[in-house]
Enzyme design. Structure first.
Site, PDB file in Angstrom:
ATOM      1  N   ASN A  53       0.861  -1.190   0.000  1.00 15.34           N
ATOM      2  CA  ASN A  53       0.000   0.000   0.000  1.00 15.34           C
ATOM      3  C   ASN A  53       0.891   1.231   0.000  1.00 15.34           C
ATOM      4  O   ASN A  53       1.475   1.588   1.027  1.00 15.34           O
ATOM      5  CB  ASN A  53      -0.887  -0.033   1.261  1.00 15.34           C
ATOM      6  CG  ASN A  53      -1.754   1.207   1.388  1.00 15.34           C
ATOM      7  OD1 ASN A  53      -1.903   1.972   0.435  1.00 15.34           O
ATOM      8  ND2 ASN A  53      -2.332   1.401   2.563  1.00 15.34           N
TER       9      ASN A  53
ATOM     10  N   LYS B  86       0.037   4.272  -0.375  1.00 19.18           N
ATOM     11  CA  LYS B  86      -0.654   5.450   0.187  1.00 19.18           C
ATOM     12  C   LYS B  86      -0.427   6.686  -0.694  1.00 19.18           C
ATOM     13  O   LYS B  86      -0.325   6.572  -1.902  1.00 19.18           O
ATOM     14  CB  LYS B  86      -0.221   5.680   1.628  1.00 19.18           C
ATOM     15  CG  LYS B  86      -0.291   4.415   2.476  1.00 19.18           C
ATOM     16  CD  LYS B  86      -0.153   4.683   3.947  1.00 19.18           C
ATOM     17  CE  LYS B  86      -0.031   3.365   4.689  1.00 19.18           C
ATOM     18  NZ  LYS B  86      -0.157   3.495   6.125  1.00 19.18           N
TER      19      LYS B  86
ATOM     20  N   HIS C 284      -9.758   0.534   4.885  1.00 20.22           N
ATOM     21  CA  HIS C 284      -8.441   0.787   5.496  1.00 20.22           C
ATOM     22  C   HIS C 284      -8.620   1.710   6.694  1.00 20.22           C
ATOM     23  O   HIS C 284      -9.461   2.619   6.677  1.00 20.22           O
ATOM     24  CB  HIS C 284      -7.484   1.417   4.477  1.00 20.22           C
ATOM     25  CG  HIS C 284      -6.067   1.454   4.980  1.00 20.22           C
ATOM     26  ND1 HIS C 284      -5.621   2.446   5.813  1.00 20.22           N
ATOM     27  CD2 HIS C 284      -5.028   0.603   4.817  1.00 20.22           C
ATOM     28  CE1 HIS C 284      -4.344   2.203   6.125  1.00 20.22           C
ATOM     29  NE2 HIS C 284      -3.966   1.092   5.526  1.00 20.22           N
TER      30      HIS C 284
ATOM     31  N   GLU D 215      -7.057   4.193   7.737  1.00 16.48           N
ATOM     32  CA  GLU D 215      -6.965   5.643   7.479  1.00 16.48           C
ATOM     33  C   GLU D 215      -8.266   6.162   6.870  1.00 16.48           C
ATOM     34  O   GLU D 215      -8.682   7.294   7.139  1.00 16.48           O
ATOM     35  CB  GLU D 215      -5.744   5.932   6.582  1.00 16.48           C
ATOM     36  CG  GLU D 215      -4.457   5.787   7.377  1.00 16.48           C
ATOM     37  CD  GLU D 215      -3.271   5.247   6.605  1.00 16.48           C
ATOM     38  OE1 GLU D 215      -3.250   5.349   5.369  1.00 16.48           O
ATOM     39  OE2 GLU D 215      -2.355   4.698   7.257  1.00 16.48           O
TER      40      GLU D 215
ATOM     41  N   GLU E 141      -5.653  -5.545  10.306  1.00 12.25           N
ATOM     42  CA  GLU E 141      -4.646  -4.508  10.557  1.00 12.25           C
ATOM     43  C   GLU E 141      -5.003  -3.756  11.830  1.00 12.25           C
ATOM     44  O   GLU E 141      -5.838  -2.825  11.791  1.00 12.25           O
ATOM     45  CB  GLU E 141      -4.632  -3.510   9.401  1.00 12.25           C
ATOM     46  CG  GLU E 141      -4.257  -4.104   8.071  1.00 12.25           C
ATOM     47  CD  GLU E 141      -3.665  -3.038   7.169  1.00 12.25           C
ATOM     48  OE1 GLU E 141      -2.510  -3.204   6.778  1.00 12.25           O
ATOM     49  OE2 GLU E 141      -4.322  -2.034   6.898  1.00 12.25           O
TER      50      GLU E 141
ATOM     51  N   GLY F 226       1.974   1.905  10.707  1.00 12.48           N
ATOM     52  CA  GLY F 226       2.891   3.034  10.585  1.00 12.48           C
ATOM     53  C   GLY F 226       3.564   3.428  11.889  1.00 12.48           C
ATOM     54  O   GLY F 226       4.163   4.496  11.971  1.00 12.48           O
TER      55      GLY F 226
ATOM     56  N   SER G  77       3.158  -2.505  10.377  1.00 12.74           N
ATOM     57  CA  SER G  77       4.591  -2.499  10.664  1.00 12.74           C
ATOM     58  C   SER G  77       5.288  -3.821  10.341  1.00 12.74           C
ATOM     59  O   SER G  77       6.201  -4.252  11.065  1.00 12.74           O
ATOM     60  CB  SER G  77       4.841  -2.083  12.120  1.00 12.74           C
ATOM     61  OG  SER G  77       4.393  -0.747  12.319  1.00 12.74           O
TER      62      SER G  77
END
Ligand code: PEP
Length: 255
Positions: free
Chosen positions: A10, A12, A95, A97, A167, A173, A212
């Site tokens: 991904n 991003k 996702h 985010e 996730e 991140g 991560s």
């Protein structure tokens, strides 16, 4: 039955056009001893077309990071699933985010899942709890709610076009991955929910871990019984680290 293994990158909102095409070319040139995993990349939407041209005919699949839930209309700045489907095999929904930065609700994620399937693509559905939810002992309840909601409009005949990425939000991140044991527990739980909803067809869907993942922890994570690969953010932006992670998945053996 042996389940598909998948490593997905991904990207991003990173990389300009030239770097995106160059990274895609490097990914398709990864020298692999055993090609037992699918490799999928999610570049920024605006670079999907040049990346698609760069990887044409290779083993690399192409995915869209986001799309609108409606098929067309007055939605300035948005991209429909059908538009993505002209060049992508896959699209992501849910996702963290999108859920937490852009405020996407379970209902919207569910509508996007439907739109992606209607457009003929495979959906990579992301689920995962926040740190507060985990600390409150609610991780499983949150993930179950997200899964059941997102798959409400997916009948058994279409579940084979769904891949799940577990996730945990606190691992994305942050450099703090879930332990292999915790990731395994949650991916096994995801599989149980899929089985409950869609019997063996659900149980056999790939369940990825994301958060991560690095070349240092990928092997142990991917060797867990219920982890079928990974959704990789930061480490997918560098071809050497992405290659090491693909290699860890190619070598993972659950038999
Ligand atoms: C992600 O963006 O889905 C992700 C897992 O990011 P990272 O690997 O950087 O934690």
């Amino acid at each position: 039955m042996s389940r598909a293994k998948i490593v997905a990158g991904n990207w991003k909102m990173n990389l300009d056009r030239e770097s995106s095409v160059a990274l895609a070319r490097s990914v398709q040139n990864i020298d692999r001893d055993q090609e037992s995993s699918e490799v999928l990349i999610f570049p920024a939407t605006i670079w999907l077309a040049p990346v698609s041209a760069a990887i044409e005919g290779s083993f690399v699949r192409l995915g869209g990071q986001n799309c609108h839930s409606e098929p067309k209309g007055a939605f300035t700045g948005e991209v429909s699933a059908a538009m993505l489907a002209e060049i992508c095999t896959d699209a992501m929904a849910g996702h963290s985010e999108r859920r937490h930065v852009f405020g996407e609700s379970d209902d919207l994620v569910s509508a996007k899942v439907r739109a992606i399937l209607d457009a003929g693509m495979r959906v990579v559905l992301c689920v995962g709890e926040t740190l507060a939810e985990r600390e409150a002992g609610d991780a499983e309840a949150v993930v179950e709610r997200q899964l059941r909601s997102a798959l409400t409009m997916v009948p058994g005949s279409e579940i084979n076009n769904v891949v799940i990425a577990y996730e945990p939000v606190w691992a994305i991140g942050t450099g703090v991955a879930a332990t292999p044991a915790d990731a395994q527990t949650m991916c096994q739980f995801v599989r149980q929910v899929l089985r409950d909803q869609h019997d063996e067809q659900g149980e056999d869907r790939p369940v990825l871990y994301g958060g991560s993942v690095t070349p240092d922890n990928a092997r142990e994570l991917f060797n867990q019984a219920d982890i079928d690969g990974g959704l990789i953010g930061g480490a997918s932006l560098d071809v050497q680290s992405f290659r090491a992670i693909v290699d860890a998945s190619d070598r993972a053996d659950k038999t």
